[in-house]
Design an enzyme around this catalytic site. Structure first.
Site, PDB file in Angstrom:
ATOM      1  N   LYS A  13       0.823  -1.212   0.000  1.00  0.00           N
ATOM      2  CA  LYS A  13       0.000   0.000   0.000  1.00  0.00           C
ATOM      3  C   LYS A  13       0.854   1.259   0.000  1.00  0.00           C
ATOM      4  O   LYS A  13       0.597   2.201  -0.741  1.00  0.00           O
ATOM      5  CB  LYS A  13      -0.903   0.042   1.239  1.00  0.00           C
ATOM      6  CG  LYS A  13      -1.901  -1.086   1.349  1.00  0.00           C
ATOM      7  CD  LYS A  13      -2.851  -0.885   2.521  1.00  0.00           C
ATOM      8  CE  LYS A  13      -2.206  -0.898   3.891  1.00  0.00           C
ATOM      9  NZ  LYS A  13      -1.616  -2.178   4.287  1.00  0.00           N
ATOM     10  N   ARG A  88      -9.052   0.989   9.182  1.00  0.00           N
ATOM     11  CA  ARG A  88      -8.684  -0.412   9.396  1.00  0.00           C
ATOM     12  C   ARG A  88      -9.758  -1.167  10.153  1.00  0.00           C
ATOM     13  O   ARG A  88      -9.599  -2.365  10.396  1.00  0.00           O
ATOM     14  CB  ARG A  88      -7.392  -0.471  10.215  1.00  0.00           C
ATOM     15  CG  ARG A  88      -6.124  -0.681   9.370  1.00  0.00           C
ATOM     16  CD  ARG A  88      -4.965  -0.642  10.325  1.00  0.00           C
ATOM     17  NE  ARG A  88      -3.822  -1.378   9.921  1.00  0.00           N
ATOM     18  CZ  ARG A  88      -2.705  -0.821   9.433  1.00  0.00           C
ATOM     19  NH1 ARG A  88      -2.651   0.467   9.210  1.00  0.00           N
ATOM     20  NH2 ARG A  88      -1.662  -1.570   9.163  1.00  0.00           N
ATOM     21  N   ARG A 123      11.481  -6.013   3.948  1.00  0.00           N
ATOM     22  CA  ARG A 123      11.190  -4.575   4.001  1.00  0.00           C
ATOM     23  C   ARG A 123      12.178  -3.847   4.908  1.00  0.00           C
ATOM     24  O   ARG A 123      12.538  -4.334   5.972  1.00  0.00           O
ATOM     25  CB  ARG A 123       9.765  -4.357   4.501  1.00  0.00           C
ATOM     26  CG  ARG A 123       9.419  -2.874   4.647  1.00  0.00           C
ATOM     27  CD  ARG A 123       7.957  -2.625   4.559  1.00  0.00           C
ATOM     28  NE  ARG A 123       7.228  -2.969   5.761  1.00  0.00           N
ATOM     29  CZ  ARG A 123       5.917  -2.781   5.891  1.00  0.00           C
ATOM     30  NH1 ARG A 123       5.213  -2.280   4.902  1.00  0.00           N
ATOM     31  NH2 ARG A 123       5.317  -3.110   7.017  1.00  0.00           N
ATOM     32  N   ARG A 156      11.544  -2.749  10.597  1.00  0.00           N
ATOM     33  CA  ARG A 156      10.559  -2.403  11.616  1.00  0.00           C
ATOM     34  C   ARG A 156      10.411  -3.565  12.580  1.00  0.00           C
ATOM     35  O   ARG A 156      10.374  -4.711  12.155  1.00  0.00           O
ATOM     36  CB  ARG A 156       9.212  -2.126  10.944  1.00  0.00           C
ATOM     37  CG  ARG A 156       9.080  -0.734  10.415  1.00  0.00           C
ATOM     38  CD  ARG A 156       7.886  -0.559   9.531  1.00  0.00           C
ATOM     39  NE  ARG A 156       6.632  -1.087  10.082  1.00  0.00           N
ATOM     40  CZ  ARG A 156       5.447  -0.916   9.493  1.00  0.00           C
ATOM     41  NH1 ARG A 156       5.366  -0.249   8.359  1.00  0.00           N
ATOM     42  NH2 ARG A 156       4.362  -1.406  10.038  1.00  0.00           N
ATOM     43  N   ARG A 167      -0.358  -9.682  13.058  1.00  0.00           N
ATOM     44  CA  ARG A 167      -0.885  -8.585  12.231  1.00  0.00           C
ATOM     45  C   ARG A 167      -1.817  -9.118  11.147  1.00  0.00           C
ATOM     46  O   ARG A 167      -2.820  -8.491  10.814  1.00  0.00           O
ATOM     47  CB  ARG A 167       0.262  -7.784  11.607  1.00  0.00           C
ATOM     48  CG  ARG A 167       1.020  -6.970  12.651  1.00  0.00           C
ATOM     49  CD  ARG A 167       2.310  -6.418  12.102  1.00  0.00           C
ATOM     50  NE  ARG A 167       2.104  -5.392  11.102  1.00  0.00           N
ATOM     51  CZ  ARG A 167       3.035  -5.044  10.216  1.00  0.00           C
ATOM     52  NH1 ARG A 167       4.206  -5.652  10.200  1.00  0.00           N
ATOM     53  NH2 ARG A 167       2.793  -4.090   9.344  1.00  0.00           N
TER      54      ARG A 167
HETATM   55  P1  AMP Z   1       1.284   0.307   9.099  1.00  0.00           P
HETATM   56  O1  AMP Z   1       2.573   1.028   8.878  1.00  0.00           O
HETATM   57  O2  AMP Z   1       0.139   0.901   8.314  1.00  0.00           O
HETATM   58  O3  AMP Z   1       1.404  -1.181   8.898  1.00  0.00           O
HETATM   59  O4  AMP Z   1       0.898   0.524  10.635  1.00  0.00           O
HETATM   60  C1  AMP Z   1       1.739   0.061  11.665  1.00  0.00           C
HETATM   61  C2  AMP Z   1       0.950  -0.073  12.952  1.00  0.00           C
HETATM   62  O5  AMP Z   1       0.390   1.192  13.327  1.00  0.00           O
HETATM   63  C3  AMP Z   1      -0.237  -1.019  12.879  1.00  0.00           C
HETATM   64  O6  AMP Z   1       0.128  -2.375  13.045  1.00  0.00           O
HETATM   65  C4  AMP Z   1      -1.086  -0.497  14.032  1.00  0.00           C
HETATM   66  O7  AMP Z   1      -0.561  -0.891  15.284  1.00  0.00           O
HETATM   67  C5  AMP Z   1      -0.888   1.012  13.912  1.00  0.00           C
HETATM   68  N1  AMP Z   1      -1.896   1.596  13.001  1.00  0.00           N
HETATM   69  C6  AMP Z   1      -1.676   2.214  11.810  1.00  0.00           C
HETATM   70  N2  AMP Z   1      -2.827   2.614  11.250  1.00  0.00           N
HETATM   71  C7  AMP Z   1      -3.811   2.241  12.108  1.00  0.00           C
HETATM   72  C8  AMP Z   1      -5.236   2.342  12.094  1.00  0.00           C
HETATM   73  N3  AMP Z   1      -5.891   2.913  11.072  1.00  0.00           N
HETATM   74  N4  AMP Z   1      -5.909   1.837  13.154  1.00  0.00           N
HETATM   75  C9  AMP Z   1      -5.280   1.273  14.202  1.00  0.00           C
HETATM   76  N5  AMP Z   1      -3.942   1.119  14.267  1.00  0.00           N
HETATM   77  C10 AMP Z   1      -3.213   1.606  13.235  1.00  0.00           C
END
Ligand code: AMP
Length: 210
Positions: A13, A88, A123, A156, A167
């Protein structure tokens, strides 16, 4: 254009958000990046979010909804935006609707679970600016260094294999129902994630046209 990118963690994404951002000149808004930035600055919100992120869980809805509300009210979002990683959950999608935001298109980038773990293990992200790379699919020009700012590239913590499974579980339970939510509104398009980033980009851009 107001656009949402859906998909499992590691579906690409963020990379596609960058491509569309350059193509359509609208900002890419990533809640994950905003939360990590808050975390690295040690803000109160960042500290609250840390335990959730580290465990591969979602940060509570009210926290992310607050973040996104403030961000989308900024001037650069007036002509559109790409949401990467938000919504989400169904309550997050409902919160967007309640803000009076009308989404034009939702693109779901689909990658089978079996491929996700290997994608995430390769990544790397820039410690300083958050730019994302992949050792195989999108390698930086100089090993271990960010093309954009020269910062150090790191893995990460939540991309480590044990957390990735959590996840994915969270994705299937809480985020996947959004496909149905937006399908009912007639704005969902499905894109099969390809081996080559450029091929996925071509399909994603095409999905914005029809
Ligand atoms: P991402 O980089 O989008 O994979 O986000 C990393 C982490 O941030 C996720 O695993 C969640 O813990 C938190 N996070 C990011 N976006 C959201 C969201 N819309 N709702 C809840 N947690 C989020």
């Amino acid at each position: 254009m107001k656009l949402i990118l859906l998909g499992a963690p590691g579906a690409g994404k963020g990379t596609q958000a960058e491509v569309i951002c350059n193509e359509l000149k609208i900002p890419a808004v990533s809640t994950g990046n905003m939360i990590r930035e808050a975390l690295s600055k040690g803000t109160e919100m960042g500290l609250k979010a840390k335990s959730f992120i580290d465990a591969g869980k979602l940060v509570p809805d009210e926290v992310v909804i607050g973040i996104i509300k403030d961000r989308l009210a900024k001037d650069d979002c007036a002509n559109g935006f790409i949401l990467d990683g938000f919504p989400r959950t169904i309550p997050q999608a409902e919160a967007l609707d309640n803000m009076g935001i009308v989404i034009d298109r939702v693109v779901d980038i689909e990658v089978p679970d079996e491929k996700i773990a290997s994608r995430l293990s390769g990544r790397r992200v820039c410690k300083d600016c958050g730019a994302s790379y992949h050792l195989e699919y999108k390698a930086p020009k100089a090993e271990g260094k960010c093309d954009a700012c020269g910062g150090e590239l790191v893995q990460r913590k939540d991309d480590e294999p044990a957390t990735v499974l959590d996840r994915l579980k969270v994705y299937h339970e809480q985020t996947e129902p959004l496909k149905d939510y937006y399908e009912k509104k007639g704005i969902l398009r499905i894109v099969e994630g390809q081996e080559e980033v450029a091929d996925t980009s071509a399909l994603t851009l095409k999905a914005l046209e029809d």
